[in-house]
Design a protein around this motif. Structure first.
Motif, PDB file in Angstrom:
ATOM      1  N   GLN A 189       1.647  -4.225   4.552  1.00 49.27           N
ATOM      2  CA  GLN A 189       2.719  -3.904   5.481  1.00 49.27           C
ATOM      3  C   GLN A 189       3.665  -5.072   5.700  1.00 49.27           C
ATOM      4  O   GLN A 189       4.871  -4.894   5.794  1.00 49.27           O
ATOM      5  CB  GLN A 189       2.079  -3.506   6.800  1.00 49.27           C
TER       6      GLN A 189
ATOM      7  N   PRO B  71      20.926  -4.720  11.292  1.00 52.34           N
ATOM      8  CA  PRO B  71      22.205  -4.101  10.928  1.00 52.34           C
ATOM      9  C   PRO B  71      22.823  -3.256  12.055  1.00 52.34           C
ATOM     10  O   PRO B  71      24.047  -3.254  12.230  1.00 52.34           O
ATOM     11  CB  PRO B  71      21.840  -3.209   9.731  1.00 52.34           C
ATOM     12  N   GLU B  72      21.996  -2.536  12.832  1.00 50.38           N
ATOM     13  CA  GLU B  72      22.558  -1.719  13.918  1.00 50.38           C
ATOM     14  C   GLU B  72      23.173  -2.621  14.995  1.00 50.38           C
ATOM     15  O   GLU B  72      24.233  -2.330  15.543  1.00 50.38           O
ATOM     16  CB  GLU B  72      21.489  -0.798  14.524  1.00 50.38           C
TER      17      GLU B  72
ATOM     18  N   ALA C  48      13.475   5.465   9.387  1.00 45.04           N
ATOM     19  CA  ALA C  48      13.287   4.507   8.303  1.00 45.04           C
ATOM     20  C   ALA C  48      12.130   4.894   7.397  1.00 45.04           C
ATOM     21  O   ALA C  48      11.091   5.348   7.870  1.00 45.04           O
ATOM     22  CB  ALA C  48      13.008   3.121   8.890  1.00 45.04           C
TER      23      ALA C  48
ATOM     24  N   ARG D 245      18.545   0.066   3.056  1.00 45.12           N
ATOM     25  CA  ARG D 245      18.046  -0.277   4.383  1.00 45.12           C
ATOM     26  C   ARG D 245      18.983  -1.228   5.121  1.00 45.12           C
ATOM     27  O   ARG D 245      18.780  -1.515   6.291  1.00 45.12           O
ATOM     28  CB  ARG D 245      16.637  -0.855   4.282  1.00 45.12           C
TER      29      ARG D 245
ATOM     30  N   ARG E  55      10.137 -13.926   5.555  1.00 40.61           N
ATOM     31  CA  ARG E  55       9.164 -14.917   6.018  1.00 40.61           C
ATOM     32  C   ARG E  55       9.136 -16.170   5.153  1.00 40.61           C
ATOM     33  O   ARG E  55       8.668 -17.209   5.576  1.00 40.61           O
ATOM     34  CB  ARG E  55       7.780 -14.291   6.080  1.00 40.61           C
TER      35      ARG E  55
ATOM     36  N   PHE F  23       7.541 -11.760  11.975  1.00 35.46           N
ATOM     37  CA  PHE F  23       8.823 -12.046  11.328  1.00 35.46           C
ATOM     38  C   PHE F  23       9.761 -12.812  12.269  1.00 35.46           C
ATOM     39  O   PHE F  23      10.529 -13.662  11.843  1.00 35.46           O
ATOM     40  CB  PHE F  23       9.503 -10.748  10.883  1.00 35.46           C
TER      41      PHE F  23
ATOM     42  N   VAL G  46       6.504  -5.483  12.946  1.00 35.47           N
ATOM     43  CA  VAL G  46       5.338  -4.913  12.265  1.00 35.47           C
ATOM     44  C   VAL G  46       4.787  -3.667  12.961  1.00 35.47           C
ATOM     45  O   VAL G  46       3.948  -2.981  12.402  1.00 35.47           O
ATOM     46  CB  VAL G  46       4.206  -5.952  12.085  1.00 35.47           C
ATOM     47  N   ASP G  47       5.254  -3.362  14.180  1.00 43.50           N
ATOM     48  CA  ASP G  47       4.764  -2.122  14.790  1.00 43.50           C
ATOM     49  C   ASP G  47       5.642  -0.917  14.452  1.00 43.50           C
ATOM     50  O   ASP G  47       5.179   0.199  14.399  1.00 43.50           O
ATOM     51  CB  ASP G  47       4.614  -2.268  16.322  1.00 43.50           C
ATOM     52  N   GLY G  48       6.918  -1.150  14.208  1.00 43.25           N
ATOM     53  CA  GLY G  48       7.806  -0.034  13.901  1.00 43.25           C
ATOM     54  C   GLY G  48       8.182   0.004  12.438  1.00 43.25           C
ATOM     55  O   GLY G  48       8.395   1.063  11.877  1.00 43.25           O
ATOM     56  N   ASP G  49       8.290  -1.183  11.811  1.00 42.13           N
ATOM     57  CA  ASP G  49       8.559  -1.241  10.380  1.00 42.13           C
ATOM     58  C   ASP G  49       9.899  -0.669   9.964  1.00 42.13           C
ATOM     59  O   ASP G  49      10.047  -0.260   8.819  1.00 42.13           O
ATOM     60  CB  ASP G  49       7.505  -0.408   9.632  1.00 42.13           C
ATOM     61  N   THR G  50      10.877  -0.592  10.875  1.00 43.69           N
ATOM     62  CA  THR G  50      12.109   0.081  10.471  1.00 43.69           C
ATOM     63  C   THR G  50      13.108  -0.861   9.806  1.00 43.69           C
ATOM     64  O   THR G  50      13.876  -0.429   8.960  1.00 43.69           O
ATOM     65  CB  THR G  50      12.831   0.740  11.670  1.00 43.69           C
ATOM     66  N   ALA G  51      13.133  -2.133  10.195  1.00 36.82           N
ATOM     67  CA  ALA G  51      14.126  -3.090   9.687  1.00 36.82           C
ATOM     68  C   ALA G  51      15.549  -2.649   9.998  1.00 36.82           C
ATOM     69  O   ALA G  51      16.479  -2.965   9.280  1.00 36.82           O
ATOM     70  CB  ALA G  51      13.940  -3.329   8.178  1.00 36.82           C
ATOM     71  N   GLN G  52      15.740  -1.856  11.061  1.00 38.33           N
ATOM     72  CA  GLN G  52      17.060  -1.310  11.363  1.00 38.33           C
ATOM     73  C   GLN G  52      17.796  -2.061  12.469  1.00 38.33           C
ATOM     74  O   GLN G  52      19.019  -1.927  12.591  1.00 38.33           O
ATOM     75  CB  GLN G  52      16.921   0.168  11.771  1.00 38.33           C
TER      76      GLN G  52
ATOM     77  N   PRO H 171      21.429   1.727   8.444  1.00 37.80           N
ATOM     78  CA  PRO H 171      21.473   1.458   9.883  1.00 37.80           C
ATOM     79  C   PRO H 171      22.861   1.056  10.376  1.00 37.80           C
ATOM     80  O   PRO H 171      23.254   1.390  11.488  1.00 37.80           O
ATOM     81  CB  PRO H 171      20.462   0.323  10.082  1.00 37.80           C
ATOM     82  N   ARG H 172      23.597   0.326   9.539  1.00 36.23           N
ATOM     83  CA  ARG H 172      24.956  -0.052   9.930  1.00 36.23           C
ATOM     84  C   ARG H 172      25.783   1.218  10.181  1.00 36.23           C
ATOM     85  O   ARG H 172      26.485   1.342  11.170  1.00 36.23           O
ATOM     86  CB  ARG H 172      25.558  -0.887   8.792  1.00 36.23           C
TER      87      ARG H 172
ATOM     88  N   ALA I 183      24.594   3.298  13.354  1.00 36.13           N
ATOM     89  CA  ALA I 183      25.070   2.742  14.627  1.00 36.13           C
ATOM     90  C   ALA I 183      26.556   3.039  14.790  1.00 36.13           C
ATOM     91  O   ALA I 183      27.040   3.305  15.877  1.00 36.13           O
ATOM     92  CB  ALA I 183      24.810   1.237  14.677  1.00 36.13           C
TER      93      ALA I 183
ATOM     94  N   ARG J  95       7.054   9.849   8.397  1.00 35.99           N
ATOM     95  CA  ARG J  95       6.877   8.479   7.906  1.00 35.99           C
ATOM     96  C   ARG J  95       5.565   7.923   8.426  1.00 35.99           C
ATOM     97  O   ARG J  95       5.068   8.349   9.463  1.00 35.99           O
ATOM     98  CB  ARG J  95       8.030   7.593   8.375  1.00 35.99           C
TER      99      ARG J  95
ATOM    100  N   MET K  71      11.943  -7.347  10.073  1.00 37.74           N
ATOM    101  CA  MET K  71      11.513  -6.099  10.714  1.00 37.74           C
ATOM    102  C   MET K  71      10.387  -6.426  11.671  1.00 37.74           C
ATOM    103  O   MET K  71       9.877  -7.534  11.688  1.00 37.74           O
ATOM    104  CB  MET K  71      11.029  -5.100   9.671  1.00 37.74           C
TER     105      MET K  71
ATOM    106  N   LEU L 182      23.878  -9.793   7.203  1.00 35.08           N
ATOM    107  CA  LEU L 182      23.218  -9.906   5.909  1.00 35.08           C
ATOM    108  C   LEU L 182      21.719  -9.776   6.150  1.00 35.08           C
ATOM    109  O   LEU L 182      21.183 -10.367   7.087  1.00 35.08           O
ATOM    110  CB  LEU L 182      23.524 -11.259   5.245  1.00 35.08           C
ATOM    111  N   THR L 183      21.051  -9.004   5.285  1.00 26.84           N
ATOM    112  CA  THR L 183      19.606  -8.814   5.423  1.00 26.84           C
ATOM    113  C   THR L 183      18.879  -9.680   4.397  1.00 26.84           C
ATOM    114  O   THR L 183      19.497 -10.235   3.472  1.00 26.84           O
ATOM    115  CB  THR L 183      19.235  -7.344   5.184  1.00 26.84           C
ATOM    116  N   GLU L 184      17.563  -9.787   4.534  1.00 25.23           N
ATOM    117  CA  GLU L 184      16.693 -10.453   3.546  1.00 25.23           C
ATOM    118  C   GLU L 184      17.120 -11.901   3.279  1.00 25.23           C
ATOM    119  O   GLU L 184      17.100 -12.368   2.140  1.00 25.23           O
ATOM    120  CB  GLU L 184      16.705  -9.679   2.211  1.00 25.23           C
TER     121      GLU L 184
END
Lengths: 394, 260
Positions: A324, B130-131, A184, A168, B180, B37, B121-127, A172-173, A176, A202, B119, B141-143
């Motif tokens: 979630q 990085p994008e 996702a 994840r 969080r 978040f 909470v409505d889309g949940d993609t976490a993208q 995405p990197r 883009a 999903r 991320m 860096l994530t997390e």
């Protein structure tokens, strides 16, 4: 179609793009820059370096699907073996590739036999292996480089990743960078027989709805897929399958450097990979009843999790929160005591194979996902279960 | 240290309404809250500013009503709020969103650090994190669960991995997405609320950002939702009868069979 465009009328032949290019894809010819599209990874460093704005990256457009073939799986590994999700992706990837009549490829790094054999057994026609790279998060900055290069060279129609923390971050990197779409955390993948597009399904809005997503005009079609959801097929090695070794990417000076690593404290929740989980919710009443849930979890060899209200009340730390906004779990067995089952919570337990729920409210939403249910006082049931198990161990 | 925080307005409940044609979320600003978040990202930015000095810019792409969110961010310690809003931005997927956000950050910057929640909470993609980093050409860096700037344009970051965690040194500027656990967000003070109310929120649309319209909003989104459906819960739940003792026995028997 994606590609680098050089306006040779505007180019002044200064050569800055050539020194900026990490892939060695640019040369000067007759006083202007020329790109070797086979080497170009579309990183766009040259675009920024050009003082006269003569270089642009053309993104995919209508008809973009032409010439993109094959289903690719990023095979993340740990300790020289593919992660289970890599085999799950190859199993479904095989079906997708067969539906398209196209090859299935795995991309892996590090490795040896222990890595490539399971990938070939799971039906890959081709494994691209980069032995010089580590196949996990330590090589994070190198991976987009490598995958962008391989994608530009071989043009896969579909590119799949496990929705692990690494997947994840990487997917995405790369999406883009390639200027394409990414879906996702999919739970279902299929091929639309008419359009030959990848149907990516999903959960959306806390699992209230499922959404099916397509990426019609851009390639590759990219998705991350939730681990533990797609089934692993029996081995089906392909005749003539082979491993192709690839060179590691040339990297500019790294901007991140790993100083150290630690493994998680075993006393921490450890819910994500747990086989058996006991969860508790507001229905347990008072804080001291947590001890009962802990005791049962201990007797069953289970991990303890909870719903959000208990974290908000400060009874358990955040890493115990299932849902979630907490941890998504995929155990073989989940026993829920006094959990009502808010949608956010149900989204987090969607991967559980078998659910047992105890709650006083017969209308509790948790019962809609439970295999077996008891309408009753969860504290009483906890005590009885502990009693029975303790008698047995005597 | 100049810090940007990306904030998203999300529905406060999961009872969202969808556009019947595009299947995208209808955002009318009613009952909207900051993505939980992102509240942690804002808190971390304000804490870094308090210990090192600097400037915090809160930025959001959204409908005009998302201005409330940015006023609230100023109330909680941000120095300014920037709202990227234009009808052309509506219906964006993560690629189009990160493109537009990147343009806003370039115009509002430069920044040493760009912080996002892990991320929404409505889309949940976490993208988006990085994008966004890729669009800006920055490391990411994530997390991330701890940030320690160490000077000379570097920061030491602790992040969570599947196995446990990692300590990583990153060259700034960088994009970090935060978990969080990193902190507990503060409540705004009364003086803060007044500051938020008085703040002038910058609004930029298509023209001000100078972005390519074909790469924004629904038009610039490679992914399309073609179908939404209510998941089938075909499960037949078996309700167990008997007294507590016999129910407990039945449950343990079932547990034994499932795990056998």
């Amino acid at each position: 179609m994606s590609g680098l465009i050089i306006d040779r009328a505007r180019c002044v032949g200064c050569g800055r793009c050539i020194s900026a290019c990490p892939a060695g894809a640019l040369v000067l010819e007759e006083g202007t820059a020329l790109v070797d599209r086979g080497l170009c990874t579309l990183c766009a460093r040259c675009v920024d370096s050009c003082p006269v704005g003569a270089i642009a990256v053309e993104r995919g457009s209508a008809g973009a699907a032409d010439g993109w073939r094959g289903v690719w799986v990023f095979a993340q590994q740990e300790g020289g073996r593919p992660l289970p999700v890599a085999l799950e992706l190859l199993s479904r990837g095989r079906q997708l590739a067969d539906a398209l009549g196209e090859p299935l490829c795995a991309v892996a790094a590090g490795g040896g036999e222990g890595l490539t054999r399971p990938l070939l057994e799971q039906g890959a026609d081709l494994v691209y292996l980069c032995p010089a790279l580590s196949g996990d998060h330590r090589a994070e900055p190198a991976w987009p480089e490598l995958l962008a290069r391989l994608t530009a060279e071989h043009r896969p129609a579909v590119l799949l990743f496990g929705a692990t923390p690494f997947g994840r971050s990487l997917a995405p990197r790369l999406a883009a960078r390639l200027g394409t779409g990414l879906t996702a955390d999919c739970t279902e993948l299929d091929i639309d027989p008419d359009s030959r597009c990848l149907l990516q399904t999903r959960p959306a809005f806390g699992g209230n709805l499922m959404a099916t997503i397509v990426c019609p005009d851009h390639r590759p079609q990219m998705a991350t897929v939730r681990p533990g959801v797609l089934p692993v097929s029996p081995p089906c090695p392909r005749p003539g399958a082979r491993v192709v070794r690839v060179e590691p990417p040339a990297l500019p000076a790294p901007l991140t450097r790993v100083l150290g690593e630690w493994t998680a404290d075993p006393s921490a929740a450890g819910l994500a990979g747990a086989e058996v989980i006991v969860t508790v919710g507001r229905g347990i009443g008072v804080r001291k009843n947590l001890a009962l849930a802990r005791r049962l979890a201990g007797l069953l060899g289970a991990r303890l999790g909870c719903s959000r209200p208990l974290v908000e009340a400060g009874w358990l730390p955040y890493d115990h929160q299932v849902g979630q906004t907490g941890v998504s779990v995929a155990p073989k067995l989940l026993l829920a005591f006094g959990v009502s089952g808010a949608v956010q919570h149900l989204a987090g337990i969607a991967g559980a194979e078998h659910i047992i729920a105890v709650n006083t409210d017969p209308e509790a939403p948790i019962f809609s996902v439970a295999h077996e249910a008891v309408v009753g006082d969860c504290v009483e049931i906890l005590r009885e279960m502990i009693g029975i198990l303790e008698e047995k161990t005597k | 240290m100049r810090i940007a925080v990306c904030l998203k307005q999300v529905p406060s409940t999961n009872e969202v309404r969808l556009d019947p044609e595009t299947h995208t979320i209808l955002r009318d600003g009613r009952q909207s809250v900051v993505n939980p978040f992102d509240a942690h990202a804002l808190e971390e930015a304000v804490r870094l500013k308090e210990s090192l000095g600097g400037h915090v810019t809160a930025i959001s792409m959204g409908i005009p009503a998302a201005e409330t969110l940015l006023r609230d961010a100023v109330a909680r310690g941000a120095d300014e709020g920037v709202l990227l809003t234009d009808r052309a931005f509506a219906g964006a997927d993560t690629l189009a969103t990160s493109y537009t956000l990147a343009a806003g950050l370039r115009k509002a910057g430069p920044f040493d650090l760009i912080l996002c929640g892990k991320m929404a909470v409505d889309g949940d993609t976490a993208q988006i994190g990085p994008e966004l980093a890729q669009q800006l050409g920055l490391p990411h860096l994530t997390e991330v669960c701890e940030i320690t700037p160490v000077g000379e344009g570097r920061a030491r970051v602790r992040r969570l991995t599947q196995r446990g965690g990692q300590e990583v040194e990153v060259t700034l500027p960088a994009v970090l997405t935060l978990v969080r656990e990193i902190n507990t967000p503060r409540m705004p003070t009364l003086a803060g609320v007044r500051r938020g109310e008085a703040a002038s929120i910058v609004r930029w649309g298509l023209a001000e950002l100078g972005v390519d319209e074909s790469r924004c909003g629904l038009k610039g989104s490679p992914t399309q939702v073609v179908r939404t459906f209510v998941p089938v819960r075909a499960r037949e739940t078996a309700f167990l009868s008997g007294d507590a003792r016999s129910q407990a026995e039945q449950l343990l028997k079932i547990a034994g069979e499932v795990l056998a």
